[in-house]
Design an enzyme around this catalytic site. Sequence first.
Site, PDB file in Angstrom:
ATOM      1  N   SER A  41       1.040  -1.132   0.166  1.00  8.01           N
ATOM      2  CA  SER A  41      -0.032   0.152  -0.029  1.00  8.01           C
ATOM      3  C   SER A  41       0.617   1.605  -0.347  1.00  8.01           C
ATOM      4  O   SER A  41       1.834   1.743  -0.918  1.00  8.01           O
ATOM      5  CB  SER A  41      -1.259  -0.051   1.284  1.00  8.01           C
ATOM      6  OG  SER A  41      -1.898   1.051   1.137  1.00  8.01           O
ATOM      7  N   ASP A 156      -5.450  -3.857  -2.519  1.00  6.75           N
ATOM      8  CA  ASP A 156      -5.029  -3.074  -1.259  1.00  6.75           C
ATOM      9  C   ASP A 156      -4.348  -3.845  -1.119  1.00  6.75           C
ATOM     10  O   ASP A 156      -5.103  -4.861  -0.014  1.00  6.75           O
ATOM     11  CB  ASP A 156      -5.915  -2.249  -0.827  1.00  6.75           C
ATOM     12  CG  ASP A 156      -5.259  -1.322   0.672  1.00  6.75           C
ATOM     13  OD1 ASP A 156      -4.031  -2.094   1.433  1.00  6.75           O
ATOM     14  OD2 ASP A 156      -4.515  -0.432   0.202  1.00  6.75           O
TER      15      ASP A 156
END
Length: 317
Positions: A41, A156
């Site tokens: 991320s 993500d």
Amino acid sequence: MKKPTIGLALGGGGARGLAHIGVLRVLEDEGITVGCMAGTSIGALVGGFYAAKGRVEPVESLARSLDWKHLARLLAPGFSVSGIVKDERIRRFIADFTGAPMIEDLGTPFSAVAADLETGEERVFSSGPLADAIMASISIPAVFRPVQENGRFLADGGLANPLPVSVARRMGPYPVVAVNAAQASAEFGRLDSIRVSPGFDSLLTSLKERFAPRRARSREIRKSTEGEGGTVKVSSSGPVKKPGTPNLLQIFIQSVDLIEANLQAALLTQWPPDVLLSPDVDEIRLFDFHCAERAIEAGKAAALKAMPEIRGLARKS
């Protein structure tokens, strides 16, 4: 004393992950070599930017220059069925800043972690276009559209491996320093006390303005229906929020933090790093990218505090 070469694992945490920049600054100033780097991320974003530039200064300058006017342009509402933000601008921004290199051509071996939404498995990018890898790793569900790759839908990386120590271990024979920028679950507060980032408020305002004409038409239809015989009673005022009731964004922020914190705690028992840095960034919210200076300084403080321990890794490298 011999300067250690380390592997670096940079975790998620949204804007809190700008603390990674402070850690990289201290490592660079101390002459410590990063032999390999894995990021999830925001960790993939910061780590990929650093690997592409070969030094921390341009990444730090970019982060410190961010304001909500800039971010508002990047976070343009997209109204896709899969996400509320257009990803084209973010992807172009990543490619422009990094120069759009291939991962295998970077000076520092680098991997970005994304999550397969169908299998729950991690997808580790260690080759291919850097911009694509970063985009997949940062694609928060419902905010960005999932990235498609050979029929797979990737989102993500925090959903699969929020602090990728295991990936860094596989990349090289180096002791691993991990940077945890996620909020500790023990410190979660009341849902209705969660502070929402002002810039994300602006995004929500844009969404409301975009949908305002549609809502107005819907209200006119309801009022017209009420006037035809008076048998249908529909209020046009919308839902009433009870005092203390968390809103949608507060629930979303808390949910992301809970998922990442709980999964990260479990993974750390299986894949402990040699050194774990936990910058003091709990007061920074998921989308507080205007708080870059505070996050960077917190990263510096954590790295400086652990420097004797990091130097001791010279015996292992």
